[in-house]
Design a protein around this motif. Structure first.
Motif, PDB file in Angstrom:
ATOM      1  N   PHE A 231      -0.678  15.765  -2.503  1.00 26.71           N
ATOM      2  CA  PHE A 231      -1.272  14.554  -2.464  1.00 26.71           C
ATOM      3  C   PHE A 231      -2.066  13.682  -1.599  1.00 26.71           C
ATOM      4  O   PHE A 231      -2.084  12.388  -1.117  1.00 26.71           O
ATOM      5  CB  PHE A 231       0.240  14.181  -2.991  1.00 26.71           C
ATOM      6  N   LEU A 232      -2.453  14.121  -0.618  1.00 29.30           N
ATOM      7  CA  LEU A 232      -2.569  14.112   0.734  1.00 29.30           C
ATOM      8  C   LEU A 232      -4.618  13.706  -0.029  1.00 29.30           C
ATOM      9  O   LEU A 232      -5.355  13.094   0.696  1.00 29.30           O
ATOM     10  CB  LEU A 232      -2.929  15.651   1.729  1.00 29.30           C
ATOM     11  N   GLU A 233      -4.704  14.667  -0.899  1.00 27.78           N
ATOM     12  CA  GLU A 233      -6.353  14.466  -1.701  1.00 27.78           C
ATOM     13  C   GLU A 233      -6.377  13.939  -2.547  1.00 27.78           C
ATOM     14  O   GLU A 233      -7.183  12.312  -2.485  1.00 27.78           O
ATOM     15  CB  GLU A 233      -6.834  16.200  -1.667  1.00 27.78           C
ATOM     16  N   SER A 234      -5.179  14.015  -3.895  1.00 22.60           N
ATOM     17  CA  SER A 234      -5.552  12.793  -4.635  1.00 22.60           C
ATOM     18  C   SER A 234      -3.616  12.976  -5.621  1.00 22.60           C
ATOM     19  O   SER A 234      -3.908  13.678  -5.118  1.00 22.60           O
ATOM     20  CB  SER A 234      -6.487  13.205  -5.381  1.00 22.60           C
ATOM     21  N   VAL A 235      -4.078  11.871  -6.317  1.00 18.82           N
ATOM     22  CA  VAL A 235      -2.990  11.707  -7.518  1.00 18.82           C
ATOM     23  C   VAL A 235      -3.250  11.503  -8.145  1.00 18.82           C
ATOM     24  O   VAL A 235      -4.212  10.814  -8.895  1.00 18.82           O
ATOM     25  CB  VAL A 235      -1.079  10.843  -6.636  1.00 18.82           C
ATOM     26  N   PRO A 236      -2.331  11.848  -9.175  1.00 18.08           N
ATOM     27  CA  PRO A 236      -3.474  11.556 -10.903  1.00 18.08           C
ATOM     28  C   PRO A 236      -3.487  10.580 -11.155  1.00 18.08           C
ATOM     29  O   PRO A 236      -2.335   9.251 -10.917  1.00 18.08           O
ATOM     30  CB  PRO A 236      -2.475  12.331 -11.760  1.00 18.08           C
ATOM     31  N   ASP A 255      -0.743  10.102   7.616  1.00 15.55           N
ATOM     32  CA  ASP A 255      -0.842  11.486   6.872  1.00 15.55           C
ATOM     33  C   ASP A 255       0.043  10.043   5.485  1.00 15.55           C
ATOM     34  O   ASP A 255       0.202  10.001   4.337  1.00 15.55           O
ATOM     35  CB  ASP A 255       0.447  12.227   6.766  1.00 15.55           C
ATOM     36  N   ALA A 256       1.724   9.188   5.326  1.00 16.84           N
ATOM     37  CA  ALA A 256       1.955   8.886   4.803  1.00 16.84           C
ATOM     38  C   ALA A 256       0.890   7.864   4.208  1.00 16.84           C
ATOM     39  O   ALA A 256       1.226   7.539   2.879  1.00 16.84           O
ATOM     40  CB  ALA A 256       3.514   8.014   5.501  1.00 16.84           C
ATOM     41  N   ALA A 257       0.256   7.279   5.331  1.00 19.06           N
ATOM     42  CA  ALA A 257      -0.494   5.820   4.616  1.00 19.06           C
ATOM     43  C   ALA A 257      -1.963   6.825   3.959  1.00 19.06           C
ATOM     44  O   ALA A 257      -2.471   5.946   2.684  1.00 19.06           O
ATOM     45  CB  ALA A 257      -1.225   5.189   5.800  1.00 19.06           C
ATOM     46  N   ARG A 258      -2.122   7.941   4.025  1.00 24.11           N
ATOM     47  CA  ARG A 258      -3.168   9.007   3.272  1.00 24.11           C
ATOM     48  C   ARG A 258      -2.482   8.839   1.870  1.00 24.11           C
ATOM     49  O   ARG A 258      -3.663   7.889   0.721  1.00 24.11           O
ATOM     50  CB  ARG A 258      -3.511   9.491   3.664  1.00 24.11           C
ATOM     51  N   ILE A 259      -1.719   9.499   1.463  1.00 21.27           N
ATOM     52  CA  ILE A 259      -1.140   9.685   0.712  1.00 21.27           C
ATOM     53  C   ILE A 259      -0.777   8.482  -0.185  1.00 21.27           C
ATOM     54  O   ILE A 259      -1.281   7.949  -1.306  1.00 21.27           O
ATOM     55  CB  ILE A 259       0.704   9.886   0.478  1.00 21.27           C
ATOM     56  N   LEU A 260      -0.372   7.226   0.382  1.00 27.15           N
ATOM     57  CA  LEU A 260       0.183   5.838  -0.069  1.00 27.15           C
ATOM     58  C   LEU A 260      -1.318   5.584  -0.642  1.00 27.15           C
ATOM     59  O   LEU A 260      -1.982   4.966  -1.991  1.00 27.15           O
ATOM     60  CB  LEU A 260       0.164   4.637   0.941  1.00 27.15           C
ATOM     61  N   ALA A 261      -2.753   5.709  -0.225  1.00 30.75           N
ATOM     62  CA  ALA A 261      -4.320   5.187  -0.327  1.00 30.75           C
ATOM     63  C   ALA A 261      -4.329   6.027  -1.739  1.00 30.75           C
ATOM     64  O   ALA A 261      -5.156   5.298  -2.210  1.00 30.75           O
ATOM     65  CB  ALA A 261      -5.097   4.976   0.862  1.00 30.75           C
ATOM     66  N   ASN A 262      -4.075   6.911  -1.699  1.00 35.51           N
ATOM     67  CA  ASN A 262      -4.662   8.259  -2.789  1.00 35.51           C
ATOM     68  C   ASN A 262      -3.789   6.888  -3.821  1.00 35.51           C
ATOM     69  O   ASN A 262      -4.289   7.316  -5.446  1.00 35.51           O
ATOM     70  CB  ASN A 262      -4.168   9.037  -2.382  1.00 35.51           C
ATOM     71  N   CYS A 263      -3.241   6.259  -3.887  1.00 37.11           N
ATOM     72  CA  CYS A 263      -1.894   5.765  -5.283  1.00 37.11           C
ATOM     73  C   CYS A 263      -2.230   4.992  -5.169  1.00 37.11           C
ATOM     74  O   CYS A 263      -3.006   4.536  -6.549  1.00 37.11           O
ATOM     75  CB  CYS A 263      -0.469   5.666  -4.714  1.00 37.11           C
ATOM     76  N   LEU A 315       3.277  -0.448   6.524  1.00 32.75           N
ATOM     77  CA  LEU A 315       3.146   1.088   6.149  1.00 32.75           C
ATOM     78  C   LEU A 315       2.350   0.926   4.727  1.00 32.75           C
ATOM     79  O   LEU A 315       0.982   1.555   4.449  1.00 32.75           O
ATOM     80  CB  LEU A 315       3.813   2.077   6.366  1.00 32.75           C
ATOM     81  N   LEU A 316       2.579   0.106   4.335  1.00 34.58           N
ATOM     82  CA  LEU A 316       1.924  -0.229   2.789  1.00 34.58           C
ATOM     83  C   LEU A 316       0.909  -1.231   2.760  1.00 34.58           C
ATOM     84  O   LEU A 316       0.113  -0.770   2.465  1.00 34.58           O
ATOM     85  CB  LEU A 316       3.467  -1.139   2.400  1.00 34.58           C
ATOM     86  N   LYS A 317       1.604  -1.656   3.757  1.00 30.88           N
ATOM     87  CA  LYS A 317      -0.110  -3.042   4.404  1.00 30.88           C
ATOM     88  C   LYS A 317      -1.100  -1.881   4.172  1.00 30.88           C
ATOM     89  O   LYS A 317      -2.200  -2.676   3.860  1.00 30.88           O
ATOM     90  CB  LYS A 317       0.693  -3.519   5.398  1.00 30.88           C
ATOM     91  N   SER A 318      -1.108  -0.420   5.209  1.00 31.19           N
ATOM     92  CA  SER A 318      -2.454  -0.675   5.748  1.00 31.19           C
ATOM     93  C   SER A 318      -2.983   0.234   4.419  1.00 31.19           C
ATOM     94  O   SER A 318      -3.953   0.434   4.658  1.00 31.19           O
ATOM     95  CB  SER A 318      -1.656   0.853   6.954  1.00 31.19           C
ATOM     96  N   ALA A 319      -2.688   0.386   3.597  1.00 26.49           N
ATOM     97  CA  ALA A 319      -2.928   0.974   2.472  1.00 26.49           C
ATOM     98  C   ALA A 319      -3.106   0.282   1.020  1.00 26.49           C
ATOM     99  O   ALA A 319      -3.550   1.039   0.027  1.00 26.49           O
ATOM    100  CB  ALA A 319      -1.811   2.384   1.730  1.00 26.49           C
ATOM    101  N   GLY A 320      -2.844  -1.256   1.330  1.00 31.15           N
ATOM    102  CA  GLY A 320      -2.918  -1.705   0.771  1.00 31.15           C
ATOM    103  C   GLY A 320      -2.458  -2.419  -0.648  1.00 31.15           C
ATOM    104  O   GLY A 320      -2.438  -2.595  -1.864  1.00 31.15           O
ATOM    105  N   PHE A 321      -0.689  -2.458  -0.290  1.00 26.57           N
ATOM    106  CA  PHE A 321      -0.193  -2.467  -0.852  1.00 26.57           C
ATOM    107  C   PHE A 321       1.574  -3.913   0.163  1.00 26.57           C
ATOM    108  O   PHE A 321       0.855  -3.856   1.131  1.00 26.57           O
ATOM    109  CB  PHE A 321       1.015  -1.550  -1.460  1.00 26.57           C
TER     110      PHE A 321
END
Ligand code: SAM
Length: 343
Positions: A231-236, A255-263, A315-321
């Motif tokens: 999930f650090l690379e991509s999610v389905p 890393d948490a922001a990266r996982i969220l951004a991939n979602c 954290l959510l805001k930093s990933a577009g949520f």
């Protein structure tokens, strides 16, 4: 001059005695761990046994095992029902593999060499702010689990048991997943949460996503696809809801922001993200068990952390949520469902 009303020999003696119990607390967890590795509780399930019989069954030194059994007696895990004969006592019952509330897998996953050495590195973690596990083993705990299938099996069984106990049908109702067509459980482990959600919502479909090691032995079903990856690379793609239960707590903010951004990248504009985690109160009390144990456990093992509402929102805001709601899932604990929508 400051004078402590409790000053004096009696209170110092009490403090010393309390402190000694804490200082030697590490011995207790190893006593329980050794007994659990040997399967003592399972061996005593059908009745008391003599120490020689137990030593033969476990391939141990009878004298050393008897000393262990006496320590277990002191802790209330076993009882010496006749000289040299031991039966199961109340604290030993949950150590059986097939107990309804078994903590066997949890004990094996939490007290093994990897955890033991990580906690031994707590001072290093406090000095550096980094995971002691990473410092000692030179890899993340998840890479270590991938190399140790037995430990990984215990880790995932303990997580699945915790989910099955804590996420009753009533708790699952509070997640209100009937509104979703396909839920992606990101880092869903062996699928305990997703299978509960699929049972509760017969029209819903699921995608279980985890590492290849996390998914070992898991099979797809009619309504549930199983996808492995990082999930650090991509999610389905393909979900209208993405659930992350006990995921972000294992990772640094970056890393948490990266996982969220991939979602965020694969979610539809009207999709929903649900983070299930403990939300720390703004003001932490010293009696809060998470400040003293759980949160430090994250520091030493994964380098992650628990977060407050404001920290989740940032954290959510930093990933577009945008954080849209926080729902309590149970009166028994502080675990919450934090919902967010794409901005
Ligand atoms: C604390 S467990 C939570 C499991 C499950 N969500 C639950 O609540 O029971 C963390 C999960 O993240 C998975 N995981 C760790 N690193 C991952 C990665 N890079 N990509 C996908 N999954 C990962 C682990 O295998 C594990 O199943």
């Amino acid at each position: 001059m400051h004078s402590d009303p409790e000053d004096g020999d009696a209170s110092d003696a009490r403090a010393e005695s309390e402190l000694l119990k804490l200082i030697f607390g590490f011995r207790f967890s190893q006593v329980i761990y050794a007994a659990t590795r040997l399967g003592i509780a399972d061996l005593l399930e059908n009745g008391a046994q003599g120490s020689a019989q137990l030593a033969a069954a476990t391939g141990t030194d009878v004298h050393a095992l008897t000393r262990l059994l006496h320590a277990l007696t002191h802790l209330g895990v076993v009882a010496e029902v006749a000289p040299g004969v031991f039966g199961l006592a109340s604290l030993g019952r949950p150590l059986r593999a097939n107990a309804a509330r078994s903590v066997k897998a949890l004990t094996l996953a939490s007290c093994d060499d990897a955890s033991w050495r990580s906690w031994g590195g707590l001072l290093n973690s406090v000095e550096t702010g980094q995971s002691a596990f990473q410092h000692i083993f030179g890899m993340t705990i998840f890479d270590h689990l991938a190399e140790h299938p037995e430990l990984s099996a215990n880790y995932h069984e303990a997580s699945a048991r915790d989910t099955s106990m804590a996420f009753s049908p009533e708790v699952l109702t509070r997640l209100d997943c009937s509104r979703f067509h396909t839920v992606v459980d990101v880092g869903g482990g062996r699928g305990a949460l997703l299978s509960g959600l699929l049972r509760a919502n017969p029209a819903m479909r699921g995608i279980l996503f985890d590492t290849p090691a996390g998914l070992a032995g898991v099979c797809a079903t009619d309504r549930c696809q199983v996808v492995s990856g990082d999930f650090l690379e991509s999610v389905p793609e393909g979900g209208d809801a993405y659930i992350l239960k006990y995921i972000l707590l294992d990772w640094s903010d970056a890393d948490a922001a990266r996982i969220l951004a991939n979602c965020r990248r694969v979610m539809p504009a009207d999709g929903v993200l649900i983070v299930i985690e403990l939300v720390l109160p703004d003001e932490l009390g010293s009696s809060d068990r998470y400040t003293t144990t759980g949160d430090l456990g994250l520091l030493v093992t994964t380098g992650g952390r628990e977060r407050t509402r404001d920290e989740f929102a940032a954290l959510l805001k930093s990933a577009g949520f945008e954080l849209s709601s926080i729902t309590a899932l149970s009166e028994d604990n502080d675990v919450k469902a934090i919902e967010a929508v794409p901005t």
